[in-house]
Design a protein around this motif. Structure first.
Motif, short mmCIF file in Angstrom:
data_model
loop_
_atom_site.label_atom_id
_atom_site.label_comp_id
_atom_site.label_asym_id
_atom_site.label_seq_id
_atom_site.Cartn_x
_atom_site.Cartn_y
_atom_site.Cartn_z
N ARG A 138 -4.59 -4.82 12.17
CA ARG A 138 -5.43 -4.51 10.80
C ARG A 138 -6.36 -2.73 10.82
N ALA A 139 -6.85 -3.14 12.08
CA ALA A 139 -7.34 -1.49 12.67
C ALA A 139 -6.97 -0.41 12.45
N VAL A 163 2.10 -8.93 0.82
CA VAL A 163 0.72 -9.29 0.87
C VAL A 163 2.14 -9.11 2.22
N LYS A 164 3.42 -9.61 1.88
CA LYS A 164 4.44 -9.64 3.74
C LYS A 164 4.76 -8.31 3.84
N GLU A 165 5.30 -7.44 2.59
CA GLU A 165 5.20 -5.89 2.85
C GLU A 165 4.05 -4.77 3.82
N THR A 166 2.57 -5.50 3.18
CA THR A 166 1.92 -4.54 4.12
C THR A 166 1.35 -5.17 5.50
N ALA A 167 1.74 -6.34 5.23
CA ALA A 167 1.49 -7.22 6.87
C ALA A 167 2.83 -6.62 7.94
N GLU A 168 3.89 -5.69 6.85
CA GLU A 168 5.39 -5.76 8.34
C GLU A 168 4.83 -4.73 8.49
N LYS A 169 4.60 -3.38 7.48
CA LYS A 169 3.91 -1.99 7.68
C LYS A 169 2.32 -2.94 8.51
N ALA A 170 1.85 -3.05 8.83
CA ALA A 170 0.71 -2.88 10.28
C ALA A 170 1.49 -3.27 11.03
N LEU A 171 2.17 -4.45 10.97
CA LEU A 171 3.28 -4.92 12.38
C LEU A 171 3.66 -3.39 12.88
N VAL A 229 -1.11 -15.05 9.58
CA VAL A 229 -1.02 -13.64 10.28
C VAL A 229 -1.15 -12.48 9.34
N ALA A 230 0.09 -13.21 8.10
CA ALA A 230 -0.26 -12.07 7.10
C ALA A 230 -1.09 -11.93 6.05
N GLU A 231 -1.59 -13.43 5.33
CA GLU A 231 -2.76 -12.80 5.39
C GLU A 231 -4.28 -12.07 5.97
N ASN A 232 -4.02 -12.16 7.21
CA ASN A 232 -5.32 -11.27 7.48
C ASN A 232 -5.31 -10.32 7.98
N LEU A 233 -4.07 -9.27 7.50
CA LEU A 233 -3.49 -8.28 8.17
C LEU A 233 -3.28 -7.27 6.37
N ALA A 234 -3.50 -8.61 5.52
CA ALA A 234 -3.90 -7.73 3.95
C ALA A 234 -4.87 -8.39 3.20
N LEU A 235 -5.34 -9.10 3.77
CA LEU A 235 -6.74 -9.47 3.18
C LEU A 235 -7.43 -7.87 2.75
#
Length: 499
Positions: A155-156, A119-127, A97-103
């Motif tokens: 992601r969008a 990567v983790k921080e970016t994914a957390e912000k996305a969710l 999930v994190a990799e898909n969101l931060a890629l």
């Protein structure tokens, strides 16, 4: 006056001389939830691709925030804030999930080494953008469909989306998951983000949309505020015909009549327990319930895919033992899966072959050769009987629309002279015209004596088609509805109050 974010004006697009879009115009205001409706082949997908820059229109123009384009490139659409969430979500299944969101953000920074903390921080912000919590380390391929969709939406929104286009976003969602999606769409609207909701599910169109545009055969036939429409009116403009939505009235069964199917104390450890019901000639039996209720596992047990641990199954009063799919088929039990593309059809094979593949043993000649003329005759008869729109039965089945593909699966099982057909999500991904035709055919088959079981999340579909409905929860049947009890509101209330 509300400001228009996107306008497409007088768009034409042809493929090999066939008009996919003919003088189509559409406006979407900032923060508006706009629905684009139409049957398969109406031009919805082509219009989405024009807006996303995937297809170049033959004529017309696209205006985004007062900027005029004669055609867009995909990168132009992204820079203008247009994001498309397709039905397959376009995620990387073998990444987390994190990799898909931060890629995307990692690629933009062009770093040689990946910062996993970043990567983790970016994914957390996305969710956080849609206020959901998912396991960041879980592989996307292992997520349920609803969670995959949440990853795609997050992601969008990370890309500073101003317009999110959702292509048939509720196809594989339960009612509760649809409600969660609608809350997210409303929260996006509060932030000024527009949504183009592409669907042919009429109830959802009316529930979520503010404005509605309907396409048919590549042309815009009507647009307006959603308050101006009801299901009957939308159906008429989508199909060009008046479609029946009468409830199914089953025949009265005589006191000494044996059921087509009788299930007694059927159990499968961890999936369902102590299931009891009968199905009589002239009935259509519906089964519904939340995700994990055990309804699909029950169907797979009856079809021998995952045999039950204990209990009894009778067909026409005769006790049978189902330990394999072959056992089920020998006893006249058929199963139409929800995922017809991967589980129900040989996509590159012809329409005819997909129909007669289930009866190869019965149409063999000497030396084990297939009697091709007999096979083709059987296929042609079923193509006609089920109104499969196939000008050439030798065409690959993958060239057909979703509704016609579903008819092909049904035709295959009818060719086997099945006594009971279990259909899991019989109209998933099927447009309203084909949906009505399929459901009417199922009612007709039930009256002719075929056992019909429907497993579905689509409450209007169940109400229109079924003479009795079983509600399952945590592996048990908790309610049986029949007669006047079969109403949309009553079923929704039961499902919404389950924990």
């Amino acid at each position: 006056m509300e400001q228009v974010f996107l306008a497409v004006e007088n768009i034409d697009k042809s493929f090999a001389g066939v008009h996919a879009l003919n003088d189509v115009s559409l406006k979407i205001k900032k923060g508006e939830i706009h629905c684009l409706a139409g049957e398969n082949g109406s031009g919805k997908s082509t219009l989405i691709k024009v807006i996303a820059g995937v297809e170049k229109p033959d004529s017309g123009q696209i205006i985004i925030d007062n900027k005029k384009y004669h055609h867009l490139h995909p990168i132009d659409a992204i820079h203008e804030g247009i994001q498309v969430i397709y039905q397959d979500f376009s995620l990387f299944p073998n990444l987390t999930v994190a990799e898909n969101l931060a890629l995307n953000s990692q690629l933009e920074m062009r770093k040689k080494l990946v910062s996993w903390k970043q990567v983790k921080e970016t994914a957390e912000k996305a969710l956080q953008l849609i206020n959901v919590d998912l396991d960041l380390n879980r592989l996307v391929e292992n997520l349920p469909v609803a969670d995959k969709q949440l990853v795609a939406i997050s992601r969008a929104l990370m890309q500073d989306a101003k317009l999110v286009i959702m292509d048939e976003p509720t196809t594989a969602l339960t009612q509760k998951e649809v409600e969660r999606l609608f809350k997210i769409i409303k929260s996006m609207q509060e932030k000024g983000i527009s949504t183009l909701f592409v669907s042919h599910k009429l109830r959802e169109v009316l529930d979520i949309s503010e404005r509605l545009t309907i396409l048919r055969n590549g042309q815009k036939v009507i647009e307006g505020n959603v308050e101006e429409f009801d299901e009957t009116k939308i159906t008429y403009y989508m199909t060009g015909r008046n479609v029946s939505s009468n409830k199914f009235i089953s025949e009265k069964k005589s006191g000494d009549e044996k059921p087509i199917l009788s299930v007694t104390n059927l159990s499968s450890d961890g999936f369902f327990d102590d299931i009891n019901f009968d199905l009589y000639k002239g009935e259509v039996l519906g089964i519904t319930g939340l995700l994990g209720s055990g309804r699909t596992e029950l169907a797979l047990a009856l079809f021998g895919y995952s045999p039950a641990d204990k209990g009894e199954i009778h067909i026409n009063g005769q006790k049978i033992h189902i330990k394999s799919i072959q056992d089920a088929m020998r006893n006249g039990i058929a199963y139409v899966p929800e995922d017809r593309l991967n589980e129900g059809l040989f996509m590159k094979q012809s329409i005819s072959r997909n129909i007669y593949v289930g009866i190869l043993d019965s149409i063999k000649k000497a030396l084990g050769l297939i009697n091709v003329s007999e096979a083709d005759s059987i296929a042609a008869s079923l193509i006609k009987d089920l109104n499969i729109n196939a000008d050439d039965p030798l065409r690959p089945v993958q060239t057909l629309s979703g509704g016609n593909q579903q008819r092909v699966v049904l035709a295959r099982w009818l060719s086997t002279k099945a006594k009971l057909i279990i259909l899991n999500g019989p109209t998933v991904g099927v447009d309203i015209g084909s949906k009505t035709d399929i459901l009417e055919k199922l009612k007709e088959l039930a009256k002719e004596g075929l056992g019909i079981m429907i497993i579905s999340d689509d409450i209007p579909e169940l109400v229109q088609t079924c003479s009795r409905i079983l509600v399952m929860h945590k592996g048990k049947i908790i309610r049986t509805l029949e007669g006047d009890e079969i109403e949309e509101k009553a079923i929704s209330n039961i499902l919404n109050n389950l924990d």
